[in-house]
Design a protein around this motif. Structure first.
Motif, mmCIF file in Angstrom:
data_model
loop_
_atom_site.group_PDB
_atom_site.id
_atom_site.type_symbol
_atom_site.label_atom_id
_atom_site.label_comp_id
_atom_site.label_asym_id
_atom_site.label_seq_id
_atom_site.Cartn_x
_atom_site.Cartn_y
_atom_site.Cartn_z
ATOM 1 N N LEU A 1 6.686 -9.114 42.756
ATOM 2 C CA LEU A 1 8.020 -9.089 43.346
ATOM 3 C C LEU A 1 9.047 -8.557 42.353
ATOM 4 C CD1 LEU A 1 8.220 -12.469 45.308
ATOM 5 C CD2 LEU A 1 7.798 -10.184 46.222
ATOM 6 N N LYS A 2 8.959 -8.996 41.126
ATOM 7 C CA LYS A 2 9.907 -8.515 40.119
ATOM 8 C C LYS A 2 9.770 -7.021 39.916
ATOM 9 C CE LYS A 2 11.531 -9.214 35.409
ATOM 10 N NZ LYS A 2 11.375 -9.934 34.123
ATOM 11 N N ARG A 3 8.541 -6.518 39.922
ATOM 12 C CA ARG A 3 8.299 -5.093 39.711
ATOM 13 C C ARG A 3 8.769 -4.258 40.895
ATOM 14 N NH1 ARG A 3 3.453 -5.744 38.900
ATOM 15 N NH2 ARG A 3 2.589 -5.153 40.936
ATOM 16 N N LEU B 1 4.633 -13.344 41.565
ATOM 17 C CA LEU B 1 6.003 -13.235 41.079
ATOM 18 C C LEU B 1 6.195 -11.953 40.280
ATOM 19 C CD1 LEU B 1 6.562 -16.967 40.090
ATOM 20 C CD2 LEU B 1 7.898 -15.700 41.780
ATOM 21 N N HIS C 1 15.886 -7.344 40.380
ATOM 22 C CA HIS C 1 15.783 -8.645 39.738
ATOM 23 C C HIS C 1 16.983 -8.852 38.827
ATOM 24 C CE1 HIS C 1 14.395 -6.958 35.832
ATOM 25 N NE2 HIS C 1 13.794 -6.058 36.584
ATOM 26 N N PRO D 1 15.254 -1.095 43.336
ATOM 27 C CA PRO D 1 14.505 -1.880 42.354
ATOM 28 C C PRO D 1 15.075 -1.690 40.954
ATOM 29 C CG PRO D 1 13.025 -0.669 43.813
ATOM 30 C CD PRO D 1 14.403 -0.147 44.073
ATOM 31 N N TYR E 1 14.757 -12.549 42.544
ATOM 32 C CA TYR E 1 14.051 -11.305 42.871
ATOM 33 C C TYR E 1 14.334 -11.013 44.344
ATOM 34 C CZ TYR E 1 11.190 -12.776 38.815
ATOM 35 O OH TYR E 1 10.758 -13.208 37.582
ATOM 36 N N ASP F 1 12.935 -19.589 33.875
ATOM 37 C CA ASP F 1 12.527 -18.189 33.863
ATOM 38 C C ASP F 1 11.783 -17.799 32.585
ATOM 39 O OD1 ASP F 1 12.654 -15.478 35.084
ATOM 40 O OD2 ASP F 1 13.869 -15.040 33.311
ATOM 41 N N ASP G 1 16.562 -3.830 37.099
ATOM 42 C CA ASP G 1 17.260 -4.948 36.487
ATOM 43 C C ASP G 1 18.753 -4.846 36.779
ATOM 44 O OD1 ASP G 1 18.297 -6.942 34.899
ATOM 45 O OD2 ASP G 1 17.224 -6.344 33.087
ATOM 46 N N VAL H 1 13.354 -8.223 47.351
ATOM 47 C CA VAL H 1 12.465 -7.119 47.729
ATOM 48 C C VAL H 1 12.667 -6.803 49.207
ATOM 49 C CG1 VAL H 1 10.067 -6.342 47.915
ATOM 50 C CG2 VAL H 1 10.760 -7.817 46.014
#
Length: 561
Positions: free
Chosen positions: A34-36, A31, A40, A515, A507, A16, A517, A509
């Motif tokens: 997807l994280k945004r 990627l 995650h 959404p 992650y 990571d 952390d 979605v």
């Protein structure tokens, strides 16, 4: 019945921290998106990371404690044989109703999941199962379209000694990801379009990180070599290709819940030299007061204590030439008689007398059960050269891909046990003292990070074939120096990268997870989360806790408060 469609993409050996660096530079847009867009988190595999069985944990949904399996290498105390054993566990999907298509998931035994379609062991790193497909003719159809895995010679490449080999490794693995992308799209869009769970595993980060890590780690002792630049570019090229795969698959199924994850992190290799060579020699010297491993003068004189290999020099052959192979044991009268009878008897009598013509103590790797798990030999590891002496040693080093593993020659457990059970704790203490007395000649510091005793408070006589008595986690020495047993090594690096990163990642979605952390969660939470994302109930016995259930519980507590 599954109520949702879920696409799971497993990134085998994805680190990571490197991904984060490349996202910050705009090199991994899929990627980063997807994280945004989704939830995650980091994943902590804990001590289970050291078993080397991460993908068995995913495929089965079971932790080492729940599966009763602690390493990929097994040991038979009756024959002093060691071998690498694949999985004998059923995939977690065998208990689901979801229509599942799987592509190249390691340790995913299709024979034990009759409700799953797809294929396994095409280009997996440590596949843990034989090549297989459902339906049976899918393999030939797949190979007709996409051919053999294009990077087969580079799955376990060791190219750090050569810039050209490092470049070739990166290019081959990048091309393999690109082929994997087209194959995955064909399987999920054309060949099996009706699915609830699509499960694709990408193995190339694993192969690339182990082979090319020194190219992206400025602190690595091999980073100053000419191979570092092509290694770094090759590894980043593989990551860019993985990002393209993730983007292509997620764009192809826009209404699907997506989970992308890696079970654990990667980093510098700290174990190959110590576990595969040095530990075996240390215990041999401790047992017999003499040496077996010969020293190479050019390695002893290596700058900073880091021996190098020539561009065409092979690590394994170099080490094997320094450890004399034990002389074969003389054949007994019974074995000579069996050989003579096998040569002169007609086939009909051979079949009838078959059991009498076979040695009674054949190693398990010689005659595996065709319906059982895959078994692979580990004699290639230099530490296996000491096997002939194990019965006469109070403790010996087992073959290991990761941390050092010591087995005590215990009476009542090992065939030729030397250590009395009432002396077990004392011998463990003595072995720990032996190890902690060793220093790294290059630094003067101790070589051990920490030592575990898997038996704990259990009766050591009950330890199973995949267990050992001591697990040694190293600081990364290439040599050991003991006050009385002398210096062992140095020897060169084998792989520049290893399974030393602290965290995996995930992650998610398109689920009911908000959404943001979510912090750090157990890697074992991934499988129950997949099951709940599908809308099914988690079967009893599955390890871990669904992230959906955990977050729902947290929200309920907040509302009630």
């Amino acid at each position: 019945m599954a109520t949702n469609k879920v696409l799971v993409i497993g990134l085998d050996g994805y680190e990571d921290s490197l991904g984060e660096q490349m996202m910050a530079l705009g090199e991994l847009p899929a990627l980063a998106r997807l994280k945004r867009m989704g939830a995650h988190m980091l994943l902590d595999h804990g001590p289970a990371q050291r078993t080397g069985l991460a993908w068995e944990h995913v495929a089965s949904g079971l932790s080492p404690e729940d599966a009763g399996r602690w390493a990929a290498v097994s040991f038979d105390p009756a024959t002093y044989s060691a071998w690498q054993e694949g999985t004998s566990l059923a995939p977690f999907t065998a208990r689901l109703e979801a229509r599942t298509v799987v592509f190249d998931a390691p340790y995913f035994d299709l024979r034990r999941a009759p409700n799953v379609q797809g294929l396994v062991n095409w280009g997996a790193h440590d596949p843990g199962i034989a090549s297989n497909s459902r339906p049976d003719d899918l393999l030939s159809e797949f190979f007709g379209r996409f051919g053999e895995y294009p990077a087969k010679p580079f799955i376990y490449a060791l190219p750090w000694s050569s810039p050209e080999k490092s470049r070739m490794t990166g290019e081959a693995l990048t091309q393999a990801v690109n082929t994997r992308t087209e194959a995955a799209l064909w399987l999920l869009q054309e060949r099996f379009p009706e699915w609830d769970l699509g499960f694709v595993v990408v193995s190339e980060p694993h192969s690339a990180l182990e082979a090319l890590w020194h190219g992206v780690d400025p602190a690595h002792p091999l980073h100053g070599l000419p191979s570092a630049e092509p290694a770094g570019e090759g590894l980043r090229s593989v990551y860019r290709a993985v990002d393209n795969l993730v983007g292509r698959l997620t764009e192809a199924f826009p209404e699907t819940t997506v989970l992308v994850f890696s079970m654990g992190g990667m980093g510098p290799n700290r174990s190959d030299a110590a576990s595969m060579v040095l530990l075996g020699e240390l215990l041999y010297r401790n047992a017999f007061g003499k040496t077996l491993l010969q020293q190479r003068p050019d390695w002893l004189a290596a700058r900073n204590g880091i021996p190098l290999l020539g561009p065409d020099e092979d690590w394994l052959r170099s080490l094997q030439s320094l450890i004399p192979a034990p002389a074969p044991a003389p054949r007994t009268l019974a074995s000579r008689l069996r050989k003579r009878l096998s040569a002169v008897l007609p086939e009909s009598l051979k079949s009838y007398l078959g059991p009498l013509l076979k040695p009674s103590s054949a190693a398990k790797t010689d005659a595996p059960d065709p319906s059982g798990p895959v078994r692979l030999r580990v004699e290639w590891m230099p530490v296996s050269r000491y096997r002939a002496f194990w019965p006469a040693m109070p403790a010996f080093a087992l073959p290991s891909f990761y941390d050092g593993r010591i087995r005590i020659n215990l009476k009542g457990r090992e065939r030729d046990g030397m250590v009395e059970p009432n002396q077990y704790r004392q011998v463990c203490d003595e072995l720990e003292s032996l190890l902690r007395s060793c220093t790294d000649p290059a630094t003067g510091e101790g070589v051990v990070e920490f030592i575990e005793r898997p038996a704990g408070d259990r009766d050591p006589l009950t330890l199973g074939q995949s267990e050992c008595d001591l697990v040694v986690v190293w600081k990364g020495p290439l040599a050991l120096e003991h006050p009385t047993l002398g210096q062992i090594g140095p020897i060169p690096y084998r792989r520049s990268g290893g399974h030393t990163g602290p965290y995996g990642m995930a992650y998610i979605v398109g689920s009911r997870l908000a959404p943001g952390d979510l912090g750090v969660h157990s890697s074992f939470d991934i499988v129950p989360t997949i099951i709940e994302l599908l809308g099914e109930s988690v079967p009893s016995g599955v390890s871990g806790t669904s992230l959906l259930a955990a977050r729902g519980h947290e929200r309920a507590m907040a509302v009630n408060a």
